[in-house]
Design a protein around this motif. Structure first.
Motif, PDB file in Angstrom:
ATOM      1  N   PRO A  37       0.805  -1.234   0.000  1.00 16.93           N
ATOM      2  CA  PRO A  37       0.000   0.000   0.000  1.00 16.93           C
ATOM      3  C   PRO A  37       0.833   1.277   0.000  1.00 16.93           C
ATOM      4  O   PRO A  37       0.302   2.355  -0.275  1.00 16.93           O
ATOM      5  N   HIS A  38       2.123   1.181   0.275  1.00 23.39           N
ATOM      6  CA  HIS A  38       2.957   2.369   0.422  1.00 23.39           C
ATOM      7  C   HIS A  38       3.964   2.544  -0.706  1.00 23.39           C
ATOM      8  O   HIS A  38       4.754   3.487  -0.679  1.00 23.39           O
ATOM      9  N   ALA A  39       3.963   1.651  -1.701  1.00 24.75           N
ATOM     10  CA  ALA A  39       4.929   1.770  -2.801  1.00 24.75           C
ATOM     11  C   ALA A  39       4.428   0.992  -4.003  1.00 24.75           C
ATOM     12  O   ALA A  39       3.670   0.024  -3.873  1.00 24.75           O
ATOM     13  N   GLU A  40       4.862   1.418  -5.189  1.00 22.50           N
ATOM     14  CA  GLU A  40       4.562   0.664  -6.399  1.00 22.50           C
ATOM     15  C   GLU A  40       5.353  -0.645  -6.380  1.00 22.50           C
ATOM     16  O   GLU A  40       6.465  -0.695  -5.841  1.00 22.50           O
ATOM     17  N   PRO A  41       4.797  -1.705  -6.962  1.00 23.90           N
ATOM     18  CA  PRO A  41       5.392  -3.031  -6.758  1.00 23.90           C
ATOM     19  C   PRO A  41       6.822  -3.181  -7.247  1.00 23.90           C
ATOM     20  O   PRO A  41       7.678  -3.703  -6.526  1.00 23.90           O
ATOM     21  N   LEU A  42       7.123  -2.754  -8.477  1.00 23.47           N
ATOM     22  CA  LEU A  42       8.475  -2.928  -9.007  1.00 23.47           C
ATOM     23  C   LEU A  42       9.468  -1.986  -8.319  1.00 23.47           C
ATOM     24  O   LEU A  42      10.625  -2.351  -8.095  1.00 23.47           O
ATOM     25  N   THR A  43       9.007  -0.781  -7.986  1.00 21.63           N
ATOM     26  CA  THR A  43       9.854   0.145  -7.233  1.00 21.63           C
ATOM     27  C   THR A  43      10.180  -0.423  -5.861  1.00 21.63           C
ATOM     28  O   THR A  43      11.322  -0.352  -5.385  1.00 21.63           O
ATOM     29  N   PHE A  44       9.168  -1.000  -5.220  1.00 19.96           N
ATOM     30  CA  PHE A  44       9.345  -1.656  -3.920  1.00 19.96           C
ATOM     31  C   PHE A  44      10.429  -2.733  -4.019  1.00 19.96           C
ATOM     32  O   PHE A  44      11.359  -2.803  -3.207  1.00 19.96           O
ATOM     33  N   LEU A  45      10.333  -3.578  -5.042  1.00 17.62           N
ATOM     34  CA  LEU A  45      11.293  -4.669  -5.193  1.00 17.62           C
ATOM     35  C   LEU A  45      12.697  -4.152  -5.527  1.00 17.62           C
ATOM     36  O   LEU A  45      13.693  -4.683  -5.025  1.00 17.62           O
ATOM     37  N   ALA A  46      12.780  -3.116  -6.364  1.00 17.79           N
ATOM     38  CA  ALA A  46      14.095  -2.571  -6.705  1.00 17.79           C
ATOM     39  C   ALA A  46      14.799  -2.035  -5.462  1.00 17.79           C
ATOM     40  O   ALA A  46      16.000  -2.265  -5.267  1.00 17.79           O
TER      41      ALA A  46
END
Length: 308
Positions: free
Chosen positions: A38-47
């Motif tokens: 809920p606090h970050a976009e998925p690919l950005t979160f993973l990067a």
């Protein structure tokens, strides 16, 4: 273990504990994603996750003087494994959930991985999958389906986003291909440096996709930071190291069958933390999955069961 215990016995005890610990740790990944997405976009979160992992692993590997891959080809193999096992698999799961695919349905799709692995492990790696393993794999899949149906109230939903379904299938392909590639081309790696190279490959893939598909939004809340820390230390370092150890030590189709236990264990953790419902159907499914994994993983021999 008591002092003076035979090192071989101690090693066997630790090896026997590794599959149980791996399932427990891996199952918390969905919980961490639930807190953090809920606090970050998925690919950005993973990067960001992969970058932090590298900041931890590289200094540790240098401190331990661990051997790095001896050639560009060996390093490349590790990076390909990372791009598949971490980048494509986790990216697909995170994007599917972000696009509204029910977590239970995503887990069911990815839960087909042991069957897909067993199907192609024979032709590619020369592993023999016997009738007992096929029965165990079938029971494991049936148990996963029962758990997911219970969590979905008997209805997996309609009007699902096609791209979300596609990314879930991509995650299935990624974890299957990565597991097989690891066994075929990169099984002899040092766990410390090899894992670092894998996360470098995953970082390159997810960063490139995030730059092209996302805006880089992150809300640095304490909940996000806590989820990120858990996923970095417990999942990306602890669970992944255990996975690579198990793949290196055992037949890949048997290692893959451990993933059948992840949805039931995840459901149990979610029930404890979020009071999510676990009805009778889910409990039956968990029991069926455990029996199936037991049949697929433990093989009888002349002197007892053969384990991973």
């Amino acid at each position: 273990m008591p002092a003076g215990t035979d090192p071989r016995a101690r090693g066997a005890w630790l090896a026997g504990l590794a599959p149980v610990l791996f399932v427990l740790l891996w199952s918390t990944g969905f919980i961490g994603a639930k807190f953090g997405l809920p606090h970050a976009e998925p690919l950005t979160f993973l990067a960001v996750r992969f970058a932090v992992v590298l900041l931890l692993l590289v200094p540790l590997a240098l401190l331990w003087r661990a051997p790095w891959p001896g050639s560009g080809a060996q390093a490349g193999h590790q990076m390909v494994v990372g791009a598949l096992v971490h980048g494509l698999y986790l990216g697909g799961v995170f994007m599917a959930i972000d696009r509204g695919i029910p977590a239970g349905l995503a887990a069911l799709i990815v839960g087909l991985q042991p069957l897909l692995t067993a199907l192609v492990a024979g032709p590619l790696l020369g592993e023999r999958v016997g009738p007992r393993q096929w029965l165990g794999l079938a029971l494991g899949l049936g148990g996963v389906i029962l758990v997911v149906l219970d969590k979905a109230g008997g209805n997996l939903g309609s009007g699902l986003d096609p791209l979300g379904l596609g990314t879930a299938v991509g995650a299935l392909v990624g974890i299957t291909a990565g597991t097989l590639y690891q066994k075929r081309f990169a099984a002899g790696m040092d766990l410390r440096t090899g894992t670092a190279m894998q996360f470098l490959g995953a970082l390159i893939v997810t960063s490139a996709l995030a730059l092209g598909l996302e805006e880089g939004r992150i809300d640095w809340t304490w909940e996000f930071i806590g989820a990120l820390a858990w996923l970095v230390v417990v999942l990306s370092v602890g669970a992944i190291s255990l996975l690579m150890f198990l793949i290196k030590r055992g037949e890949v189709s048997r290692v893959a069958s451990l993933f059948y236990l992840v949805p039931p264990v995840t459901a149990t953790i979610a029930w404890a933390l979020f009071d999510e419902r676990m009805g009778p159907l889910a409990l039956v499914g968990m029991a069926v999955a455990v029996v199936g994994v037991g049949l697929a993983v433990v093989q009888p021999g002349r002197r007892g069961a053969k384990r991973l």
